[in-house]
Structure formats: C-alpha cells, structure tokens
Design a protein around this motif. Structure first.
Motif, short mmCIF file in Angstrom:
data_model
loop_
_atom_site.label_atom_id
_atom_site.label_comp_id
_atom_site.label_asym_id
_atom_site.label_seq_id
_atom_site.Cartn_x
_atom_site.Cartn_y
_atom_site.Cartn_z
N LEU A 1 1.39 -1.39 0.35
CA LEU A 1 -0.03 -0.34 0.00
C LEU A 1 0.97 1.39 -0.59
O LEU A 1 2.22 1.26 0.96
N VAL B 1 0.67 5.04 -0.13
CA VAL B 1 -0.69 6.54 0.03
C VAL B 1 0.14 7.49 -0.31
O VAL B 1 1.38 8.42 0.56
N CYS C 1 -9.20 9.85 7.01
CA CYS C 1 -8.29 8.20 6.09
C CYS C 1 -8.51 7.17 5.89
O CYS C 1 -8.36 6.71 5.06
N CYS D 1 -11.30 7.17 3.43
CA CYS D 1 -10.75 7.24 1.57
C CYS D 1 -10.34 6.02 1.00
O CYS D 1 -10.34 6.03 -0.45
N LEU D 2 -9.49 5.42 1.89
CA LEU D 2 -8.56 4.38 1.54
C LEU D 2 -9.69 2.99 1.34
O LEU D 2 -9.67 3.07 0.23
N VAL E 1 -4.14 6.73 -3.80
CA VAL E 1 -3.99 5.22 -2.86
C VAL E 1 -3.63 3.95 -3.69
O VAL E 1 -4.31 4.08 -4.62
N TRP F 1 -3.32 0.07 -4.93
CA TRP F 1 -3.34 -1.50 -3.40
C TRP F 1 -2.80 -1.89 -4.44
O TRP F 1 -3.03 -2.06 -5.12
N ARG G 1 -13.13 -2.27 -4.82
CA ARG G 1 -11.50 -2.62 -3.80
C ARG G 1 -12.27 -3.90 -2.24
O ARG G 1 -11.03 -4.63 -1.95
N LEU H 1 -8.69 -2.59 7.69
CA LEU H 1 -8.47 -1.14 8.31
C LEU H 1 -9.11 -1.63 9.42
O LEU H 1 -10.66 -1.42 8.64
#
Ligand code: ATP
Ligand code: MG
Length: 262
Positions: free
Chosen positions: A5, A7, A46, A49-50, A61, A63, A76, A174
């Motif tokens: 990942l 960012v 955060c 947004c991820l 971002v 990934w 996602r 997350l």
C-alpha cells in the motif's frame, strides 16, 4: 521490501475544513501498523478514503499496483481491501449466521434473496468459529445479531470483513478502533486476533486510543495530528518523540513494551 500500500498526498475536506492535509505513508505485506492520534485528527477520514466510503479531495492510494481513486467500495473489497467501523456495524435484524452468509454470498455474486436459505452454512460456521462465537450455541446463532454483546458484535464485524475478501491472506484490513468499548479482557482477546491476522499474511492498519492495544501489538506506529502525519516509526521511537509526547501521549507517558502482550 516493496510496499503493498502506498498513500501519496492524501487530502480530504469537509466544506472549508481540511481534515487530511496531504499524508504519505506505505505499508508492507503482513505488517501490523497502528494509526494513532487525538480525537478529530483525521484517522477515520483516512480509513474512509482508503476503503472507499469517501472520495479523497486529492492524492493517490495505490494497493498492489491498483490506483483506488474513484474505485467503488465493492470493487475495493474485490481487490482485497476491507474495513471495520469505530462503532461496530452488523445487520442487527439478521441472525448472527445470516450476517456471515450474506457476506459469503455477496462474495460469490449470489442474489440477496438466497440469504435466508442454508446456503454456505458450513463456511459461515467456519468463520463464526474463527470469531469465537460458536460457543453461543445454535439458538443464539439463529437469533437477531442485536442480541449479541457489544464485544460479540465487534468480533462478528471483524469476521465479516475478513470473510468478504477474495484471499484474506493477501488482503488489507483497515480496523477503526477494533478494541473500543471492550472490557480489558475482551481488548486483549481482540488485539490477539488482530495480531494473528498478520501471522497469516494479511496486512493490517488499525486505529486505537488505548496505548496497551498499540505498544506491544503494532510493528510500526504512524501518528496523525490535525490532518498531518507528524511521526512514524517503531513503538519505542514514537513513544520517545518529543512532538508526539507534547501533543498526544503526554510527557508522563512511559513505554513499557505493551503490558499484557507478547
Ligand atoms: N462528516 C463530517 N462532516 C464534517 N466534519 C467532519 C465529518 N467527519 C469528520 N469531520 C471532522 O473532521 C475531523 C476529523 O474527523 P475524524 O473522524 O476523521 O477523526 P478521528 O481521528 O477519527 O477522531 P476520533 O479519534 O475521535 O475517532 C474532525 O474535526 C471531525 O469533526
Ligand atoms: Mg475516528
């Protein structure tokens, strides 16, 4: 090691208020990283947004080579990114088992209408056991999930997020305050679960206010204050950082390696 990942310059605004002011960080596969900081620092923003609940105002971002900007939440998840929420989100009117079945069926693209059948029961029970919920017994598992204790809901939500990934051992979890609202014993159990996920290869980013759930658990710690990352490093490095002590941990904070965790 190549990060999974990345960012870059992530910004988010609420009206004229800048909640994220351009943050950069990377995660390596199988790392367990804590994102800490005061209330209102921008941690949940955060995560949104991820994971895709919000579109960032700016930044990237990446990934596993995919730029997630403007990619839907469902897509996602298909790419291996899942999240949990600060206040556990399960379908309270569905039974405990149906919550699990729903996630597993969604993963297979099966119609929502099939959820009340016994489809995928075996796999659902596997995840219920993983979540430590099988001791509840068949009656409770077939009761609405709103009858679970809060700790039970947190464990169910965690298992649902993990089970929805195409390949959990290559996924990104997350976890927004996984231990919030739990008793000290439940907190230890939850953080052991979080840590065990990374043993299996899953990459974990989690937020937490309780420092026992950070120091001794996280491989690395990122510190977010007023929408900016002010420090990152090992728990020991972050605990010794002057800015972090002044603005978040307090000068009296002592690093004990994380009481109660190996
Ligand atoms: N939907 C929203 N509309 C307007 N402002 C918001 C919204 N969501 C968050 N904020 C503001 O953005 C800032 C960052 O909030 P966020 O929830 O991301 O912080 P946090 O670090 O997760 O805090 P906490 O530790 O309390 O969960 C705060 O000032 C908050 O009041
Ligand atoms: Mg938050």
């Amino acid at each position: 090691m190549k990060p999974v990942l990345s960012v870059q310059g992530l910004k988010q605004n609420y009206g004229g208020f800048q909640a994220l002011k351009g943050i950069d960080f990377e995660l390596n596969a199988g790392e367990c990283v804590a994102l800490i900081g005061p209330n209102g620092a921008g941690k949940s923003t955060c995560f949104a947004c991820l994971a895709g609940q919000q579109n960032a105002a700016a930044g990237h971002v990446l990934w596993r080579g995919h730029d997630l900007q403007k990619v839907s939440v469902a897509q996602r998840t298909g790419l291996g990114v899942a999240r949990t929420f600060q206040v556990a989100q399960v379908f309270e009117a569905l039974t405990v088992l149906q919550n699990m079945q729903l996630v597993l069926q969604a993963k297979q693209g099966v119609s929502m209408r099939d959820v009340l059948s016994d489809c995928l029961l075996h796999e659902a029970m596997h995840w219920i056991e993983e979540a430590g919920l099988s001791d509840l017994g068949p009656d409770m598992l077939r009761s609405p999930a709103d009858r679970l204790s809060y700790g039970g809901k947190k464990r169910l939500e965690l298992a649902m997020a993990m089970a929805g990934l195409p390949n959990p051992s290559e996924g990104l979890m997350l976890l927004d305050e996984p231990a919030a609202g739990l008793s000290p014993e439940e907190r230890l159990d939850m953080m052991d679960r979080v840590k065990r996920m990374t043993d299996g290869g899953t990459t974990v980013l989690y937020t937490e206010h309780n420092m026992d759930a950070v120091f001794g658990v996280a491989d690395r710690v990122l510190v977010l204050i007023d929408g900016q990352l002010v420090a990152q490093g090992t728990a020991q490095e972050v605990a010794a950082n002057d800015v972090v002590r002044q603005r978040y941990l307090g000068q009296a904070f002592t690093f004990n390696g994380g009481a109660g965790h190996a």
